[in-house]
Structure formats: structure tokens, C-alpha cells
Design a protein around this motif. Structure first.
Motif, PDB file in Angstrom:
ATOM      1  N   GLU A  58     -84.245   8.232   3.082  1.00 17.56           N
ATOM      2  CA  GLU A  58     -82.824   8.026   2.819  1.00 17.56           C
ATOM      3  C   GLU A  58     -81.934   8.549   3.947  1.00 17.56           C
ATOM      4  O   GLU A  58     -80.866   8.016   4.193  1.00 17.56           O
ATOM      5  CB  GLU A  58     -82.415   8.705   1.505  1.00 17.56           C
ATOM      6  N   PHE A  59     -82.370   9.612   4.605  1.00 15.63           N
ATOM      7  CA  PHE A  59     -81.549  10.224   5.656  1.00 15.63           C
ATOM      8  C   PHE A  59     -81.498   9.320   6.885  1.00 15.63           C
ATOM      9  O   PHE A  59     -82.517   8.825   7.342  1.00 15.63           O
ATOM     10  CB  PHE A  59     -82.113  11.596   6.028  1.00 15.63           C
ATOM     11  N   GLN A  60     -80.305   9.102   7.418  1.00 16.68           N
ATOM     12  CA  GLN A  60     -80.119   8.277   8.610  1.00 16.68           C
ATOM     13  C   GLN A  60     -79.488   9.127   9.713  1.00 16.68           C
ATOM     14  O   GLN A  60     -78.274   9.334   9.713  1.00 16.68           O
ATOM     15  CB  GLN A  60     -79.214   7.074   8.306  1.00 16.68           C
ATOM     16  N   PRO A  61     -80.290   9.657  10.655  1.00 17.12           N
ATOM     17  CA  PRO A  61     -79.712  10.450  11.742  1.00 17.12           C
ATOM     18  C   PRO A  61     -78.904   9.574  12.694  1.00 17.12           C
ATOM     19  O   PRO A  61     -79.088   8.352  12.742  1.00 17.12           O
ATOM     20  CB  PRO A  61     -80.939  11.039  12.445  1.00 17.12           C
ATOM     21  N   GLN A  62     -77.989  10.190  13.424  1.00 18.84           N
ATOM     22  CA  GLN A  62     -77.161   9.475  14.380  1.00 18.84           C
ATOM     23  C   GLN A  62     -77.939   9.274  15.678  1.00 18.84           C
ATOM     24  O   GLN A  62     -77.951  10.138  16.537  1.00 18.84           O
ATOM     25  CB  GLN A  62     -75.866  10.271  14.654  1.00 18.84           C
ATOM     26  N   LEU A  63     -78.581   8.121  15.797  1.00 18.86           N
ATOM     27  CA  LEU A  63     -79.285   7.759  17.020  1.00 18.86           C
ATOM     28  C   LEU A  63     -78.496   6.649  17.699  1.00 18.86           C
ATOM     29  O   LEU A  63     -77.875   5.820  17.036  1.00 18.86           O
ATOM     30  CB  LEU A  63     -80.704   7.271  16.716  1.00 18.86           C
ATOM     31  N   GLU A  64     -78.541   6.643  19.018  1.00 22.31           N
ATOM     32  CA  GLU A  64     -77.820   5.621  19.765  1.00 22.31           C
ATOM     33  C   GLU A  64     -78.475   4.259  19.558  1.00 22.31           C
ATOM     34  O   GLU A  64     -79.690   4.128  19.621  1.00 22.31           O
ATOM     35  CB  GLU A  64     -77.788   5.982  21.253  1.00 22.31           C
ATOM     36  N   ASP A  65     -77.639   3.243  19.294  1.00 22.77           N
ATOM     37  CA  ASP A  65     -78.149   1.895  19.060  1.00 22.77           C
ATOM     38  C   ASP A  65     -78.456   1.168  20.358  1.00 22.77           C
ATOM     39  O   ASP A  65     -79.331   0.311  20.399  1.00 22.77           O
ATOM     40  CB  ASP A  65     -77.133   1.086  18.247  1.00 22.77           C
ATOM     41  N   GLU A  66     -77.710   1.477  21.400  1.00 19.51           N
ATOM     42  CA  GLU A  66     -77.874   0.774  22.668  1.00 19.51           C
ATOM     43  C   GLU A  66     -78.888   1.492  23.546  1.00 19.51           C
ATOM     44  O   GLU A  66     -78.994   2.708  23.524  1.00 19.51           O
ATOM     45  CB  GLU A  66     -76.537   0.689  23.386  1.00 19.51           C
ATOM     46  N   GLY A  67     -79.598   0.706  24.339  1.00 22.96           N
ATOM     47  CA  GLY A  67     -80.568   1.282  25.261  1.00 22.96           C
ATOM     48  C   GLY A  67     -81.868   1.620  24.573  1.00 22.96           C
ATOM     49  O   GLY A  67     -82.104   1.269  23.415  1.00 22.96           O
ATOM     50  N   PRO A  68     -82.751   2.333  25.274  1.00 25.67           N
ATOM     51  CA  PRO A  68     -84.057   2.688  24.698  1.00 25.67           C
ATOM     52  C   PRO A  68     -83.907   3.727  23.581  1.00 25.67           C
ATOM     53  O   PRO A  68     -82.921   4.461  23.523  1.00 25.67           O
ATOM     54  CB  PRO A  68     -84.827   3.266  25.885  1.00 25.67           C
ATOM     55  N   THR A  69     -84.887   3.760  22.720  1.00 27.84           N
ATOM     56  CA  THR A  69     -84.903   4.735  21.634  1.00 27.84           C
ATOM     57  C   THR A  69     -85.040   6.130  22.220  1.00 27.84           C
ATOM     58  O   THR A  69     -85.972   6.403  22.978  1.00 27.84           O
ATOM     59  CB  THR A  69     -86.082   4.452  20.690  1.00 27.84           C
ATOM     60  N   ARG A  70     -84.106   7.022  21.875  1.00 22.64           N
ATOM     61  CA  ARG A  70     -84.148   8.374  22.418  1.00 22.64           C
ATOM     62  C   ARG A  70     -83.428   9.330  21.474  1.00 22.64           C
ATOM     63  O   ARG A  70     -82.583   8.932  20.680  1.00 22.64           O
ATOM     64  CB  ARG A  70     -83.531   8.421  23.808  1.00 22.64           C
ATOM     65  N   TYR A  71     -83.785  10.606  21.603  1.00 23.57           N
ATOM     66  CA  TYR A  71     -83.185  11.652  20.770  1.00 23.57           C
ATOM     67  C   TYR A  71     -83.349  12.978  21.503  1.00 23.57           C
ATOM     68  O   TYR A  71     -84.374  13.222  22.131  1.00 23.57           O
ATOM     69  CB  TYR A  71     -83.901  11.721  19.410  1.00 23.57           C
ATOM     70  N   LEU A  72     -82.336  13.815  21.392  1.00 24.05           N
ATOM     71  CA  LEU A  72     -82.394  15.169  21.933  1.00 24.05           C
ATOM     72  C   LEU A  72     -81.862  16.118  20.872  1.00 24.05           C
ATOM     73  O   LEU A  72     -80.762  15.923  20.350  1.00 24.05           O
ATOM     74  CB  LEU A  72     -81.564  15.283  23.218  1.00 24.05           C
ATOM     75  N   LYS A  73     -82.644  17.111  20.538  1.00 21.25           N
ATOM     76  CA  LYS A  73     -82.250  18.102  19.543  1.00 21.25           C
ATOM     77  C   LYS A  73     -80.986  18.808  20.022  1.00 21.25           C
ATOM     78  O   LYS A  73     -80.897  19.183  21.205  1.00 21.25           O
ATOM     79  CB  LYS A  73     -83.395  19.110  19.375  1.00 21.25           C
ATOM     80  N   PRO A  74     -80.006  18.996  19.154  1.00 17.95           N
ATOM     81  CA  PRO A  74     -78.786  19.695  19.575  1.00 17.95           C
ATOM     82  C   PRO A  74     -79.103  21.087  20.135  1.00 17.95           C
ATOM     83  O   PRO A  74     -79.914  21.822  19.580  1.00 17.95           O
ATOM     84  CB  PRO A  74     -77.971  19.803  18.278  1.00 17.95           C
ATOM     85  N   GLY A  75     -78.499  21.397  21.262  1.00 17.93           N
ATOM     86  CA  GLY A  75     -78.712  22.690  21.907  1.00 17.93           C
ATOM     87  C   GLY A  75     -79.877  22.702  22.883  1.00 17.93           C
ATOM     88  O   GLY A  75     -80.151  23.730  23.495  1.00 17.93           O
TER      89      GLY A  75
END
Length: 180
Positions: free
Chosen positions: A61-78
Motif C-alpha cells: 500500500e505504501f507508495q514512496p516518492q520516487l522520480e518518474d523520469e529517467g532511470p529507477t533510482r533512490y537515495l536514502k535521506p541524509g
């Protein structure tokens, strides 16, 4: 006869006089095993509990804020943004690989949890998850699950040599990484 020892004849005779009456000892070889830290395999029950604990963080159910454009990527805050750049360039070589082809969503969640638990147990900093293309179900869900886990520092679409847009490289926070 040539003197192969380079000693005077008097010195050789003196030595022979000193060792007269001795017997030759038969040499026995004693091999000492190398001293290694005992590597113990965790019990099956402990491994299963690690998998359950690691997959506990994954919610559909949880939907994190990931960028829609470009390649799939994520960086933990901090976290250091340079880590994400190094992942994109392929500077990190994954030590563990997980292939999700042919798995259901529930099985994939459990396997991802097991991968994270194994990485923490073995102090593996970089791993690769190959979700494939298929019907795009696992391709869409895998980043959403990974972004929820507190031990994931970053992930990025893998470079071509590690699977391209059909896989993700991820950085896992380990005990050795926190000591750095």
C-alpha cells in the motif's frame, strides 16, 4: 677432494671430534594447521527469522516518492549523493545476485528480504536484483519495496554489464559500512 664447506681441515676434524658418539635422529614432520576463525553457519531457524524480519518492511500500500523520469533510482535521506552517482556509473561490483524471474510477488518479497538479511550477515555492501521485464509487475514493485527498507542506502538501475534496465544495483548498510 675439494673442500665444499670452505672450512680448514683442522676445524672439520674438531667438529667431528665434538660429535663423536652421537646418533642421527630420525626427523618427523609436524604440520600445524593454520589458525582460522571458526566460521559457523547460522541455524535454519535463525535464517528464516532474518528473512521474515527483513521482509516485514515491505508493504504493497505504501507508495514512496520516487522520480518518474529517467532511470529507477533512490537515495536514502541524509545519505551521500555521490554514492548514487557511483552506482549509476557502475563503480560498485555486486557481490550477491538475486534473480526474481518466475517468482510471484509474495515469493519475490521473501527473497528480497532474504537477500538483505544475507548481505547484512555477510557484510556485503553492494548487491544486484534482476527483476526482468516480463509484465512489469516486479519491475514496478521492487523499487517500491526497497525504498521502504531502512537498511537500503541507495539503488539505481544497473549498468548494461549487470543487467541494464531489467535489474537494480543496491547498496546495503552493513556493520563495516557504518564503521567507515
Amino acid at each position: 677432494m675439494k673442500n665444499k664447506f670452505g672450512l680448514q681441515e683442522d676445524d672439520i676434524l674438531l667438529f667431528k671430534e665434538a660429535i663423536r658418539g652421537t646418533k642421527k635422529i630420525q626427523q618427523d614432520q609436524m604440520l600445524h594447521p593454520p589458525i582460522r576463525a571458526k566460521v559457523t553457519q547460522p541455524s535454519v531457524k535463525k535464517v528464516q527469522q532474518e528473512q521474515v524480519d527483513a521482509s516485514f518492511y515491505f508493504s504493497d500500500e505504501f507508495q514512496p516518492q520516487l522520480e518518474d523520469e529517467g532511470p529507477t533510482r533512490y537515495l536514502k535521506p541524509g545519505s551521500n549523493p555521490y554514492e548514487l552517482k557511483k552506482l549509476r556509473r557502475g563503480d560498485y561490483v555486486p557481490e550477491l545476485f538475486l534473480d526474481l524471474h518466475g517468482l510471484t510477488q509474495m515469493e519475490a518479497k521473501q527473497e528480497i528480504g532474504a537477500l538483505i538479511a544475507a548481505c547484512k550477515r555477510e557484510n556485503v555492501f553492494c548487491a544486484c536484483i534482476m527483476h526482468g521485464h516480463g509484465k512489469h509487475i516486479l519491475k514496478q514493485q521492487t523499487p517500491l519495496w526497497l525504498a521502504q527498507h531502512p537498511d537500503i542506502i541507495a539503488f539505481h538501475q544497473a549498468p548494461k554489464e549487470w543487467g541494464g534496465n531489467a535489474s537494480l544495483l543496491l547498496l546495503i548498510e552493513t556493520q563495516e559500512h557504518t564503521r567507515r
